[in-house]
Structure formats: C-alpha cells, structure tokens
Design an enzyme around this catalytic site. Structure first.
Site, short mmCIF file in Angstrom:
data_model
loop_
_atom_site.label_atom_id
_atom_site.label_comp_id
_atom_site.label_asym_id
_atom_site.label_seq_id
_atom_site.Cartn_x
_atom_site.Cartn_y
_atom_site.Cartn_z
N SER A 21 -35.34 38.15 50.50
CA SER A 21 -34.43 37.39 51.36
C SER A 21 -34.43 35.95 50.89
O SER A 21 -35.35 35.52 50.16
CB SER A 21 -34.92 37.46 52.82
OG SER A 21 -34.26 36.53 53.64
N TYR A 41 -42.03 36.87 59.06
CA TYR A 41 -40.94 37.30 58.19
C TYR A 41 -40.93 36.49 56.89
O TYR A 41 -40.83 37.04 55.79
CB TYR A 41 -39.62 37.15 58.93
CG TYR A 41 -38.40 37.67 58.21
CD1 TYR A 41 -38.09 39.03 58.24
CD2 TYR A 41 -37.54 36.81 57.54
CE1 TYR A 41 -36.96 39.52 57.60
CE2 TYR A 41 -36.41 37.28 56.89
CZ TYR A 41 -36.13 38.63 56.92
OH TYR A 41 -35.00 39.11 56.29
#
Length: 257
Positions: free
Chosen positions: A132, A145
């Site tokens: 990401s 995350y």
C-alpha cells in the site's frame, strides 16, 4: 497457459486481479475466508476457482497451493493480496489488536509465500505482494496497518534476494483505490461532515494527487499482471507505486498550488 493463486480474491483489488489474469488466459484459484464473495467472483469466469482458506494458516495454504497446482497444471504466479486490520494509534492499540494487524497484513503474505515457494521454484514463477502507499508513508491512526504494510516490502526484498534467479518477487503499493473497503473509509469522512457523499469524499482525499482521482481496481490489476508477466522478466525486488503520483507530492509546497 499459466496457473495463478490470488489471496484475498473475493472483493476489490483481489477480485480485479483474478478477473484480469483469467481474461488473459490464465487459470486462477482465489482464496479467502468468506465463501460467498469468492463464489460470486468465481461465477464470473470459468477459469476462476474459489477456495475458502485463511491465508495466515500454513496447513490451509498448503492445501490451497496443492489444489491450485492440480487444477492449473502448474503454479506460475502468486498474488499475496489478503490484508486489513490495524486502524488506531499506537497508544490505543492493545496486544490482541496488534497481533491481529500483523497477522492480517504481514503473516498472510509470509505464509502464502512460504507455502508456494516450492511450486514457484519448479515453474520459475513469480510472486507479487500487494502492499500500500501506507507501506511508504504513514496515515493518521493506522499504526498496525502502516507497520504491516511497511514490513511487506522487507518480505519482498528477502524473497528476491534469497530465491532469485528461481523466483521473482515484487510489490505493488496502491494509493486510494475505489473498492468496497475504501468506500467504508469514505463513509467515515461523510459521517464526520468532511464530505457531502462518497464521491465528494474520494474527491477530497485525492485533491492533492497529481491525477486528482482514485484508481480503479482494474488499474492495479494491470500493474500486477505486468509484474507477473514476461515483460517484467528482469524486474525483481522492486516496488511499483500505483497511486496517481501521490508519493511525489512535496507536502510543504502545497500552499503554492
């Protein structure tokens, strides 16, 4: 003809990757924990097969890898796309939530890669890990995350270093992608009064992105297909950023337009 395994293949980016690989003539096994979305994706193309499995479970992934090899003839490419969890600050993250964030974002890719390595070495195949933009930057209140997505890049580099020339390993780092998961994040912005609706929320979060829009999942799928394919035959240990240019923006100069 090539055989592929895509984890987290039931929705969003994973589903788009499966559709692209199948459309290109590949046989694709998609894996995930929820049967219904997997079967819905599999129903869209005869070359896609659904298997319910937790990508962080070694025994489950051994079964999936074996089944994929049997169904496809060989396993030529693996996409470690399963992820999620870890949406809070460090101070507000308890032990259980921390473990869940690392399992969901990092262990899933590690276990998938480990269990698939034998098959990929046999086929001289390739693995793509979906990280990401959070693997390169830090968003607010996403500690677990962010750490997990950063760690995925280290995983890819270790794979590339240890298993080349038999297996290529690369990462993609998407920015905002219009998916059901991202829609939920947009709803948080809408509910908080930061945007009138989901379209306005996407416009707000991509306002300073040079392309000024979120990606479609199919655009990320195209990048993954490239990395898996022969045109990327000398690409190994790389990180391909698919974010519309967000990562090049110098935040302190935004006031200058």
């Amino acid at each position: 003809m090539s055989g592929y395994l895509v984890t987290g293949g039931g929705t969003g980016i994973g589903a788009a990757i499966a559709a692209r690989l199948a459309a290109d003539g590949g046989d694709v096994v998609i894996a995930g924990r929820r049967r219904q979305p997997l079967e819905e994706v599999a129903a869209t193309h005869p070359r896609i097969t659904a298997m319910v499995a937790d990508a962080a479970d070694g025994a489950a992934m051994r079964r999936v890898v074996d089944e994929a090899g049997e169904r496809c003839g060989s396993l030529d490419g693996v996409v470690a796309n399963a992820g999620g969890h870890g949406y809070d600050t460090i101070g507000a993250t308890g032990d259980e939530a921390w473990r869940a964030s690392l399992e969901g974002n990092l262990t899933t890719a590690f276990v998938t890669a480990r269990e698939a390595l034998g098959s990929l070495e046999a086929s001289q195949g390739s693995i793509v890990v979906v990280s990401s933009l959070s693997g390169l930057r830090a968003a607010p209140q996403t500690a677990g995350y962010t750490v997990g997505k950063h760690a995925l890049l280290g995983l890819v580099r270790s794979l590339a270093r240890d298993y080349g020339p038999r297996v290529r390993a690369n990462a993609v780092c998407p920015g905002w992608v219009r998916t059901p998961m991202a829609d939920e994040e947009m709803r948080v912005l809408v509910d908080g009064g930061g945007a009138a609706d989901i379209d306005a929320a996407y416009a707000a979060v991509t306002r300073d992105v040079p392309l000024a829009r979120p990606a479609a999942a199919e655009e990320v799928a195209g990048a993954v297909a490239f990395l898996l394919g022969p045109d990327a035959g000398y690409v190994n240990g790389a990180t391909l950023v698919v974010d519309g240019g967000a990562h090049i923006v110098d935040v302190p100069t935004l006031a200058f337009g």
